[in-house]
Design an enzyme around this catalytic site. Structure first.
Site, PDB file in Angstrom:
ATOM      1  N   GLY A 176       0.979  -1.209  -0.014  1.00  0.00           N
ATOM      2  CA  GLY A 176       0.067  -0.022   0.064  1.00  0.00           C
ATOM      3  C   GLY A 176       0.851   1.200   0.022  1.00  0.00           C
ATOM      4  N   SER A 177       0.394   2.377   0.712  1.00  0.00           N
ATOM      5  CA  SER A 177       1.207   3.539   0.460  1.00  0.00           C
ATOM      6  C   SER A 177       2.443   3.657   1.229  1.00  0.00           C
ATOM      7  CB  SER A 177       0.047   4.402   1.088  1.00  0.00           C
ATOM      8  OG  SER A 177      -1.150   4.621   0.447  1.00  0.00           O
ATOM      9  N   THR A 178       2.839   2.645   2.210  1.00  0.00           N
ATOM     10  CA  THR A 178       3.961   2.761   2.671  1.00  0.00           C
ATOM     11  C   THR A 178       5.085   2.434   1.558  1.00  0.00           C
ATOM     12  OG1 THR A 178       4.210   0.042   2.970  1.00  0.00           O
ATOM     13  CG2 THR A 178       3.058   1.336   4.706  1.00  0.00           C
TER      14      THR A 178
END
Lengths: 631, 366
Positions: free
Chosen positions: A328-330
């Site tokens: 995801g956004s990590t």
């Protein structure tokens, strides 16, 4: 008919004496034969029979060494041994096992599950091994059996060392467990040419550190020359070579930190890996839920095994090493770093975000309706702007992305000292060619690159890879192999074999670029998606939230309450702190936890609070429902 | 001479019937036996001493009974024994798969044991009775006298006792002068009927013979006894391992080490020297017995003494042959050495009779 014979007494006596003499001769002849037989056995064949009598009498009994202890960095004992009596049967010496067990059951408590386990061990074992029918006998049971043991040839009481894991399921996935030696273990033993040293050993490390360091923990088997009686029971010891106990493992793991993490998770599923970025030493390795490794030591009872194996929560899976999740956004900070390094972006370059990215007529949506407006690199990370990364991914191209990410360790085993780590998936054109069969599937479509930019699509990484990449950034590009063992200690000589931090590689990153990313991640916790979780922190931390889609919604807006719990998104968070001189870097994943800011960031906060300030949380980390969905 | 009732006179009267030579040999045997038993199973020593006391009393009483009186007992003892054997076959108690014991309510007796003495007694009496006229008919009838109880005992089944009773009877017939022709015929006939005999044997009896031929075929089962006792004998060597040091004995590799297999203990601990000493004692005992038989005045006495002596020999041969692995395992104790009261009493009854025959060797002539 013969006529009657009148007899002469003198003649009769002579005949009788003749017969007596013949009988006497036969007696002497028979005794001579017996003497010949004795001479044959006792003089001619004496050496042979002497050896056979000695073989009968003396048996070489292996003395199993104490298995090494496993202790954490502060000396807390995580795996130890205790001595207990077991009742054991040597199946080869018992004619009717069932009858013998029934008789035994009259003096010693034998439950159906003991019988079941015994039968399973019997199937797996060779006939001459002695197998436990009951473990951990009480003193009374020992006394009762001893009094009657003459009735049970082939059955005996043995004092054995048992492995015990005092903290139960705490750190179970890291420590692992031992179980009875099976065929696969025997192969491993043969491969190392260690059969002699394993005579008498009936347990073997099955998972975790117990498996990886089996041959360090085991020690050197000793031997006793024992005089045995016809029942095979030891009568006395004639000579003895003492065993050498196994080495102790001193871990980098901080058990108190581990405890804090597991408490913070509460009943939630997920994983957390915390690493010391300057050494690669693993500070906490959590996979929730865990299991009680003590169950496996004597051979797990089948009902316990069924529970563990059929549970929807899959407690036996080590999520930290074997769970592969989209980051995801990590993923965004790493994307941004790649863009800087490859010269595809400068920190100041902005895009205008209308709330979507149109790629050949297909709209890739941003989480924030209407978009973030003008977005530079700092803002793209702090507010987790998707559109910025859709465009960036498209500009970089899939192979640039995967080549950069590979250096950070994504899609490769980290080499942590636990067996069976997963690789995950680092998507690339080549990967797709290998992965799929049909030519139309093997082709990489440019549209597939877009969602790679925000950590979705084919991306799938293990939490430890994510933690390792985070540590790499925190440590300015110097990467270490993650490891759990700090040193191996010989308890007799006190000699320590230190597991030196092994630099995997030094990434040729420009310090200025790394600084940009670090500052942006600090911004996340100060004014961005991590700000709520880190409000009031007494240290400067860097972080990034993430959400991994489990269930793809076509066109609809994702509303957590509307989908079943198990289909909800996974929440992720990566962090390191203190930002200027990182002492800890971590990755958290909460399965079906919703937004990263919502459930993963509060866990990270508790971990950092404890590790940096020694603050113990009072309750599990909260799941923050108020958090904005800008993730 | 002092008073008739002086202690000296009492002692003289008490020991008068006892033959010193025979007593000396038997005494040496007993001493040796107790030494071995003390190693094999020291806690049984006291019981064996009591058994021995009873047996010596029996011997002393038997030594007092003149052969003529003994003859009167032959028929009733034989008939009684035979009836008891029939009773055993019909109502006997079964122990370990064999019907050997008769429960009289207050005690259990083993009638086959009686036959070990009753059989030679009966046949000796029978031949004495027909001394003047010994034709083939008499021998055939003697064979029947012998066959009936032997068959009953063999069917119990008790192969060891059957062999001993058969041997006791056969010795009488042999010594009575059965012609060599008949003996040779019997021998050939016996060999020819071996297959038939084989089919009549019980499974356990066949197994014992098969085991003897190849003990290693079943080292933990039927062959165990023979293998372990042979190892004990062989490992004893020339000098033995020393008293109380037999590993086969003390680590319980020898089964029945105080009874039928006590010779393995002796052999292991005293070696070839000890075995030779035992053989010598038996040879002396047998020699003395045969001498007594040769000097006996009547046919009955001769036959009786000869048969009893040769029975001692049979006991010794069968037992030592079994323990050293050349004869099949049958339940025959080592005479005067094995633990157990019954066998001891029977053996000393025989010794007593021998003494009585020796004491009365001149009476008829006078």
């Amino acid at each position: 008919m013969h006529p009657a014979e009148f007899r002469n007494p003198e003649q009769d006596l002579q005949r009788f004496q003749r017969r007596l003499a013949i009988a006497g001769g036969l007696v002497l002849f028979a005794f001579a034969l017996l003497f010949a037989r004795f001479f044959w056995l006792q003089v001619v064949q004496h050496e042979y029979f002497r050896t056979r009598a000695e073989d009968n009498r003396i048996s070489l009994v292996p003395v199993v060494p104490n298995r090494g202890l496993i202790v954490d960095r502060a000396g807390m004992v995580l795996a130890r041994n205790y001595s207990a009596y077991t009742l054991e049967i040597t199946p080869g010496k018992v004619a009717d096992l069932e009858a013998a067990i029934n008789e035994l059951a009259k003096i010693v408590d034998i439950q159906p599950k003991d019988r079941k386990r015994f039968r399973r061990l019997l199937e797996e074992s060779k006939n001459f091994e002695s197998l436990p029918i009951r473990t951990r006998l009480t003193d009374q049971e020992v006394a009762r059996f001893i009094a009657q043991r003459f009735r049970f040839p082939g059955v005996d009481i043995k004092a054995r060392l048992f492995r015990q894991y005092p903290y139960g399921d705490l750190a179970s996935h890291a420590i692992g467990y031992i179980g009875r030696v099976n065929d696969r273990d025997l192969e491993a033993i043969e491969k190392r040419d260690a059969e002699d040293n394993y005579r008498g050993t009936d347990h073997f490390g099955k998972t975790g550190l117990e498996q990886k360091y089996e041959f360090d923990l085991h020690g050197q088997t000793g031997f006793e020359q024992v005089e045995v009686d016809s029942g095979g029971r030891a009568v006395r010891v004639l000579a003895r070579t003492a065993p050498v106990p196994g080495d102790n493992l001193v871990l980098t793991l901080d058990m108190k930190l581990q405890q804090v993490v597991e408490k913070a998770f509460g009943a939630r599923r997920g994983a957390l890996v915390a690493i010391d970025p300057s050494t690669g030493g693993v500070l906490a390795l959590v996979s929730m839920p865990g299991y009680d490794p003590n169950l496996f030591v004597d051979g797990i009872a089948s009902q316990d095994w069924d529970v563990l194996n059929t549970s929807e929560d899959k407690p036996m899976v080590n999520r930290a090493l074997n769970g592969a999740y989209p980051p995801g956004s990590t993923f965004k900070p790493f994307m941004a770093l790649g863009a800087l390094e490859l010269g595809k972006r400068t920190p100041q370059q902005t895009i205008s975000d209308p709330g979507f990215f149109n790629f050949g007529g297909h709209l890739f949506r941003d989480d924030k309706k209407g978009g973030h407006g003008l977005v530079d690199m700092y803002k793209s990370i702090v507010h987790s702007c998707d559109t910025y990364y859709y465009v960036l991914a498209n500009d970089m191209g899939i192979d640039n992305i995967s080549n950069f990410m590979r250096q950070l360790g994504f899609g490769q085993r980290t080499g942590i000292d636990i067996e069976g780590e997963s690789e995950g998936v680092l998507p690339s054109q080549e990967w797709k060619r290998k992965r799929f069969r049909k030519p139309e599937q093997q082709k990489w479509y440019a549209g597939e690159t877009i969602s790679i930019g925000i950590g979705q699509g084919y991306n799938a990484y293990t939490p430890i890879q994510l933690a390792q990449a985070t540590a790499a950034v925190a440590n300015d590009g110097v990467m270490y192999r993650p490891h759990l063992v700090r040193h191996i200690e010989n308890i007799r000589t006190g000699e320590r074999r230190v597991i030196e931090p092994q630099p995997l590689r030094v990434l040729p990153l420009k310090p200025a670029n790394v600084e940009v990313i670090k500052q942006a991640m600090v911004g996340v916790n100060k004014e961005g998606t991590g700000a709520r979780a880190f409000a009031g922190a007494e240290y400067v931390s860097a972080g990034k939230t993430g959400t991994a889609q489990v269930y793809s919604l076509k066109g609809e807006k994702y509303v957590a309450g509307k989908v079943k719990e198990r289909l909800r998104d996974h929440a992720l968070f990566i962090a390191f702190a203190p930002a200027d001189r990182p002492k800890i870097a971590l990755a958290v994943l909460v399965e079906n936890g919703g937004f990263g800011a919502q459930s993963a960031a509060p866990i990270a906060r508790q971990v950092l609070d404890y590790y940096l300030l020694g603050k113990l949380p009072k309750e599990p980390a909260p799941a923050d429902d108020e958090v904005d969905e800008d993730d | 001479m002092t008073s008739v009732f002086s202690p000296r006179e009492l002692w003289r009267r008490l020991v008068a019937p006892i033959d010193p030579a025979l007593m000396l040999i038997v005494g040496l045997l007993l001493g040796y036996a107790l030494l071995v038993l003390a190693s094999a199973s020291s806690d049984r020593l006291n019981t064996q001493l009591i058994n021995l006391g009873v047996a010596l009393v029996v011997m002393r009483i038997a030594a007092q009974i003149p052969p003529q009186r003994l003859m009167h007992l032959a028929l009733p003892l034989y008939i009684g024994g035979l009836l008891l054997l029939v009773a055993v076959a019909l109502f006997g108690d079964v122990t370990k798969g064999a019907r050997r014991w008769l429960n009289l309510g207050f005690m259990r007796i083993q009638p086959s044991e009686i036959m070990k003495i009753a059989m030679p007694l009966m046949l000796a009496w029978y031949f004495q009775k027909h001394e003047a006229l010994l034709r083939w008919k008499e021998y055939v009838f003697a064979a029947l006298i012998l066959a009936a109880p032997v068959a009953l005992i063999a069917r119990q089944p008790d192969l060891g006792t059957a062999i001993l009773v058969l041997a006791a009877g056969f010795y009488v017939i042999f010594l009575a002068g059965l012609s060599w022709k008949v003996l040779a015929t019997l021998l050939l006939g016996g060999l020819a009927s071996l297959p038939v005999l084989w089919s009549l044997l019980h499974d356990y009896q066949r197994n014992r013979i098969l085991t003897l031929l190849d003990p290693e075929a079943d080292p933990l089962g039927k062959g165990f006894h023979i293998i372990q006792s042979t190892i004990a004998v062989g490992s004893g060597g020339i000098l033995g391992k020393g008293w109380g040091n037999g590993t086969q004995t003390h680590l319980e590799f020898i089964p029945e080490r105080h009874t039928d297999f006590i010779f393995a203990v002796l052999s292991e601990e005293f070696g070839l020297i000890g075995n030779t000493f035992l053989l010598a004692l038996y040879a002396l005992l047998i020699g003395r017995g045969l001498m007594i038989a040769g000097n006996a005045p009547t046919l009955f006495s001769r036959l009786m003494a000869g048969s009893i002596t040769l029975i001692f020999f049979t006991y010794a041969l069968v037992n030592m042959g079994m323990v050293s692995g050349v004869l099949p395992v049958v339940g025959v104790p080592l005479p005067f050495v094995s633990y157990g009261g019954t066998a001891l009493v029977t053996l000393f009854l025989g010794v007593g009779i021998l003494m009585s025959i020796h004491k009365n060797r001149m009476l008829v002539q006078k």
